[in-house]
Every structure is written in structure tokens, then in C-alpha cells.
Scaffold this active site. Structure first.
Site, PDB file in Angstrom:
ATOM      1  N   ARG A   1       6.240 -16.053  28.639  1.00 14.02           N
ATOM      2  CA  ARG A   1       5.303 -17.178  28.741  1.00 14.02           C
ATOM      3  C   ARG A   1       6.067 -18.480  28.606  1.00 14.02           C
ATOM      4  O   ARG A   1       7.279 -18.486  28.386  1.00 14.02           O
ATOM      5  CB  ARG A   1       4.267 -17.095  27.616  1.00 14.02           C
ATOM      6  CG  ARG A   1       4.919 -16.990  26.240  1.00 14.02           C
ATOM      7  CD  ARG A   1       3.947 -17.127  25.109  1.00 14.02           C
ATOM      8  NE  ARG A   1       4.502 -16.725  23.833  1.00 14.02           N
ATOM      9  CZ  ARG A   1       5.298 -17.441  23.062  1.00 14.02           C
ATOM     10  NH1 ARG A   1       5.672 -18.662  23.468  1.00 14.02           N
ATOM     11  NH2 ARG A   1       5.743 -17.004  21.908  1.00 14.02           N
TER      12      ARG A   1
ATOM     13  N   LYS B   1       9.690  -4.360  21.703  1.00 12.33           N
ATOM     14  CA  LYS B   1      11.115  -4.609  21.526  1.00 12.33           C
ATOM     15  C   LYS B   1      11.979  -3.427  21.947  1.00 12.33           C
ATOM     16  O   LYS B   1      13.108  -3.600  22.423  1.00 12.33           O
ATOM     17  CB  LYS B   1      11.401  -5.007  20.075  1.00 12.33           C
ATOM     18  CG  LYS B   1      10.889  -6.403  19.707  1.00 12.33           C
ATOM     19  CD  LYS B   1      11.224  -6.735  18.273  1.00 12.33           C
ATOM     20  CE  LYS B   1      10.882  -8.196  17.949  1.00 12.33           C
ATOM     21  NZ  LYS B   1       9.448  -8.473  18.045  1.00 12.33           N
TER      22      LYS B   1
ATOM     23  N   GLU C   1      18.286  -2.273  12.795  1.00 14.00           N
ATOM     24  CA  GLU C   1      19.432  -2.998  13.328  1.00 14.00           C
ATOM     25  C   GLU C   1      20.319  -3.436  12.165  1.00 14.00           C
ATOM     26  O   GLU C   1      19.840  -3.612  11.039  1.00 14.00           O
ATOM     27  CB  GLU C   1      18.995  -4.265  14.073  1.00 14.00           C
ATOM     28  CG  GLU C   1      18.320  -4.033  15.397  1.00 14.00           C
ATOM     29  CD  GLU C   1      17.926  -5.336  16.065  1.00 14.00           C
ATOM     30  OE1 GLU C   1      17.591  -5.288  17.261  1.00 14.00           O
ATOM     31  OE2 GLU C   1      17.919  -6.386  15.397  1.00 14.00           O
TER      32      GLU C   1
ATOM     33  N   HIS D   1       9.969 -17.258   9.313  1.00 20.34           N
ATOM     34  CA  HIS D   1      10.451 -16.705  10.587  1.00 20.34           C
ATOM     35  C   HIS D   1       9.796 -17.374  11.798  1.00 20.34           C
ATOM     36  O   HIS D   1       9.798 -16.815  12.890  1.00 20.34           O
ATOM     37  CB  HIS D   1      10.209 -15.191  10.654  1.00 20.34           C
ATOM     38  CG  HIS D   1      10.904 -14.422   9.571  1.00 20.34           C
ATOM     39  ND1 HIS D   1      12.263 -14.190   9.574  1.00 20.34           N
ATOM     40  CD2 HIS D   1      10.420 -13.851   8.428  1.00 20.34           C
ATOM     41  CE1 HIS D   1      12.583 -13.493   8.493  1.00 20.34           C
ATOM     42  NE2 HIS D   1      11.495 -13.283   7.780  1.00 20.34           N
TER      43      HIS D   1
END
Length: 496
Positions: A291, A115, A199, A234
Site C-alpha cells: 500500500r 511474513k 529469527e 515498534h
């Protein structure tokens, strides 16, 4: 390209093989001992066993898959999703072996697989980012000061993470240090990499993703968005295309940003750029999946494109046959992931035998599955049985068709997410489009589903009794009020 090995199993293996067959391409299936009688094994032109049931002894062994290519003469490998589909080391092995991977380059996978490096690549094109750190946290005290500057609540995220692992929401500065240690520990355990960053926590986020396609000639387009905000743990359960809240202007800006993210790594093939959308409809880059996505069928339904065929054409070196201005959306599509899970028991897997398995039919209904009646759901793999997709002229029709398809889907022997899917489709927050990733936490509980199931069971039992009473049997005259289906339904409502 005359022969492709599909390095996957279940519904996605079958879905890839069907597109390859339409293109006149032979297919090779690989399978574990648990999948010896699986549908994808029977469907393929050739099949090779690559090991015992556990995936780390079969589907995750790249050298066995490459050896299967050598034995069968397969020129290319389609990894599907999961397993080795986003593994840059495997992609390099494939390239070294002189084979074609139907997917992006190892370099693109490597950058977007982390990330932090993905954020760094996207920042070259000024893609909107959630305020936070742009590098791994090494000094907790310094990170705490950054968190205070960003403002609580904040989110601690694993750089190599996914599926909610290594993720912690911190509401107060007093909890920051403890949650940091927990996030690092979980990230290390799950991914072998304890790097984390922070974040600002978006309190009412929607999960919007953009499908992109790139070729080897430098062309990259986007195929509009998918809304994936209904999630549990999630992880997505229901997806749709397009989103109910994006304006044409926001859609255009998000699409251009997604193309730029793909361009930052010279992306080849099908990929997905994921964004968070806040309550003000401002969007921020989240990550890129290198993908084919589980939810790709909803994009296919609204664009008319076969994404697997597009992947194969790109891997053969062909240029995209269209430009961005040629692409249009038509209608609306919904997808429900039908998992062997018990919604009444926190969505825990419910493995067993499919005693009854009958899929819905009719216009606008698509079922991508890899099972048939009597088969066992293996305990070794993801518990998804099928993807149920519906298409309509608009969102309302797609929802109505999904409810009808769920009611027609007959599965016994295990618990599934079908009842949960119906609950979502009928909930005012969903039908109005006013929902976010907290839908399950806000609106779903086992009691509401139990009540609905009990009510349906009672209605069915009473209906059966009344119907038998009103039917002609051995010369007994039936009730004229129930001679037609419509009258019968009204008569039943009047009596109950």
C-alpha cells in the site's frame, strides 16, 4: 477513470483527493457518523455515510464501500493506508464487482501479507534474510534446537503480525518455551493466526525501507530509501529520506533487492519493501507493505514525484513514464507524525478538542492534516493529527527547518508529539546519524522533556516581562539596546 471513491478518512483521504482533483478526477468521500463534519467530507465532490463511528461498523465494511461506488458511479477505489488497504478479500470483492482497486492484486497482497510466504517469495531471488526458520514453528522442542543453532538472543515473530504484536525477544534458552506460548497466544488474539517463526535478534537494528512502483506492463522501479528507525512501541514516529548512513553502493544493492521482491509477486502500484540494517551495514529482508505508506511524502520531496498520481496512472493501465536510470534524489526530507499523544505519559493517546490549531508556514514546510481549530479528535481511530514534513538542501537544513516548524506549530487542548519531535531533532545521536530503533529506550525519558518544557516556559515568561519593560508606552523612551530583533534577543540572553 472519471470518479474515484476514497475508502479512508482524515489526512490521507484529503491528500488523495487533492491529487485526483489536479488530474480532473471527481472524488467520493465515505464517512462514519463521527466524521460527518470532517474536512475530507467537505472537500469531496460527493459524500456518503456508511455507518456508526466504530470502524468495524463503517470503514472496515467492504460491501458498504462497494455499494457507495454503485450509488455514485465511482469506477475506482483508493484505500489509502490502514483499514482495508491490505485486505486481499476486499480486493477480490472489488474485482468481482467490476471496479478498479488503486493498488496491487489480491494475490500479491495475500503473499506479502504473511511474513512466511513473503520470505518464501523473496528467497526465489536470493534476497538476504536474517538467519532463522523459514516455516511456521509446530514443534517447540525442535524450534528450541533451531534457536540454539541460530544463537541467542532470538526473536519470535507472528507470521501474520505487525506493529510489534506477537513479537517476543528471548535472551536465554531457559525462557524460550514460555515466550513461545505467549507469542502464539498474542498472535492468535490479534490476528486469528497463531503461526510464529524465529529469527536471530539484530541487537542494534536500523529500519530502512525502499519505495517501489510497478505497472501493468512489467516495469518496476525503486524510488530510493527512507529511514524509519525512530519508533515507539515498534511504530514509526519520525522518518527521513535519504538515510544518513547508506553508501551509494548499499543503496543500489538494496534498491535492486526491493525491485526483485516486488517482481516475485508481479507487483502493481506503489509498495514498500522493508529491511533491517545491522551495525555492520548488512541488510536483511523484513516484509513488504502492499500500500501507500504514511511516510510517502519524504520520498515525494526528494524525487519530485506525486505517488498518488503515479498510483492512479498505473491503475488506469498506463506505463511508468521513466526508467530506473532517470530517477535521481535531490535534497533531504524529514517527517514527524504529529499524534494526539502524551510523550510524558508513555505516549498514551490524549483525545480532546483542538482549542488552538495553527500550522507552520514558509519555504520547505508541508503539513498533511485533516483537522482544523475547534474540531474533536475522535476516540475511535488512530490518534494522528497531521504529518509535518520539511525539506532542505541537505540533512542539516531539513533538521533546522523541522525545529523551526515545530516551534511555529501551535496546538492547545491536547498533548501532542511535537515536543518529542523537537527533542529528537536536537539530540546528538540523531543529528550525528548514529542511532537505531532503540533511540527512545536509550535516550528519551519524561524528565528530560519536562525540564525542557519548564525551561522554555520560564524563558518565555521572563522575556515577556523584559520586553514590556523595554517597550515604549505612553511616551516612555525604549531602551536603545533592544531596537532591533537581534539586539533584543542578545539583550534578553544577557539579562537571564
Amino acid at each position: 477513470m472519471k470518479k474515484i471513491l476514497v475508502a479512508n478518512r482524515g489526512e490521507i483521504a484529503l491528500r488523495i483527493m487533492r491529487s485526483a482533483k489536479e488530474m480532473g478526477i471527481k472524488t467520493v468521500a465515505v464517512f462514519s457518523e463521527a466524521d460527518r463534519n470532517a474536512l475530507h467530507v467537505r472537500y469531496a465532490d460527493e459524500a456518503i455515510c456508511i455507518g456508526p463511528a466504530p470502524s468495524n461498523q463503517s470503514y472496515l465494511l467492504g460491501h458498504k464501500i462497494i455499494e457507495a461506488c454503485r450509488l455514485t458511479g465511482a469506477e475506482a477505489i483508493h484505500p489509502g493506508y490502514g483499514f482495508l488497504s491490505e485486505n486481499p478479500a476486499f480486493a477480490k470483492e472489488v474485482r468481482t464487482a467490476g471496479l478498479i482497486l488503486i493498488g496491487p492484486t489480491p494475490e500479491a497482497m495475500e503473499i506479502m501479507g504473511n511474513k512466511l510466504s513473503a520470505k518464501a517469495a523473496a528467497l526465489k531471488y536470493n534476497i538476504p534474510m536474517v538467519p532463522g526458520t523459514e516455516e511456521a514453528i509446530t514443534d517447540i522442542e525442535e524450534a528450541k534446537l533451531r534457536a540454539i543453532a541460530v544463537g541467542f538472543p532470538i526473536l519470535i515473530k507472528a507470521a501474520a503480525g505487525g506493529g510489534g504484536k506477537g513479537m517476543r525477544i528471548v535472551e536465554r534458552v531457559e525462557d524460550f518455551e514460555e515466550q513461545m506460548h505467549l507469542a502464539v497466544s498474542e498472535a492468535t488474539s490479534a490476528f486469528g493466526d497463531g503461526s510464529v517463526f524465529i529469527e536471530r535478534y539484530v541487537t542494534s537494528p536500523r529500519h530502512i525501507e525502499i519505495q517501489v512502483l510497478g505497472d501493468t506492463h512489467g516495469n518496476i522501479v525503486h524510488l530510493f530509501e527512507r529511514e524509519c528507525s525512530v519508533q515507539r512501541r515498534h511504530q514509526k514516529v519520525i522518518e527521513e529520506a535519504p538515510s544518513a548512513v547508506l553508501t551509494p553502493e548499499i543503496r543500489d544493492r538494496m534498491g535492486k533487492c526491493a525491485v526483485d521482491v516486488a517482481r516475485s509477486v508481479n507487483y502493481i502500484g506503489a509498495g514498500t519493501v522493508e529491511f533491517i540494517l545491522d551495525e555492520n551495514l548488512d541488510f536483511f529482508f523484513l516484509e513488504m507493505n502492499t500500500r501507500l505508506q504514511v511516510e510517502h511524502p519524504v520520498t515525494e520531496m526528494i524525487t519530485g514525484l506525486d505517488l498518488v498520481k503515479e498510483q492512479i496512472r498505473v491503475a488506469r493501465g498506463e506505463a511508468l513514464a521513466y526508467q530506473q536510470e532517470d530517477l535521481k534524489m535531490s535534497g533531504h526530507a524529514m517527517e514527524l507524525r504529529v499524534y494526539a499523544e502524551d510523550p510524558l505519559n508513555n505516549f498514551l493517546p490524549d483525545i480532546g478538542r483542538l482549542q488552538t490549531y495553527k500550522t507552520p508556514q514558509g519555504y520547505g514546510v508541508r503539513v498533511d492534516d485533516g483537522f482544523e481549530e475547534g474540531m474533536e479528535i475522535p476516540i475511535y481511530y488512530d490518534p494522528m493529527i497531521a504529518k509535518l514534513i520539511t525539506y532542505g538542501k541537505d540533512r542539516e537544513e531539513a533538521i533546522e527547518r523541522m525545529i523551526r516548524a515545530i516551534e511555529e506549530y501551535d496546538i492547545t487542548g491536547i498533548q501532542t508529539t511535537l515536543s518529542f519531535g523537537k527533542f529528537v531533532m536536537q539530540h546528538p545521536a540523531f543529528t550525528s546519524g548514529k542511532f537505531d530503533t532503540h533511540f527512545v529506550a536509550k535516550y528519551f525519558n519524561a524528565d528530560s522533556l519536562k525540564f525542557g518544557n519548564e525551561e522554555e516556559a520560564l524563558l518565555a515568561a521572563v522575556s515577556a516581562v523584559l520586553f514590556l519593560q523595554d517597550r515604549t508606552k505612553n511616551g516612555v523612551q525604549e531602551n536603545p539596546a533592544v531596537k532591533t530583533k537581534g539586539n533584543w534577543l542578545q539583550h534578553r540572553k544577557n539579562l537571564i
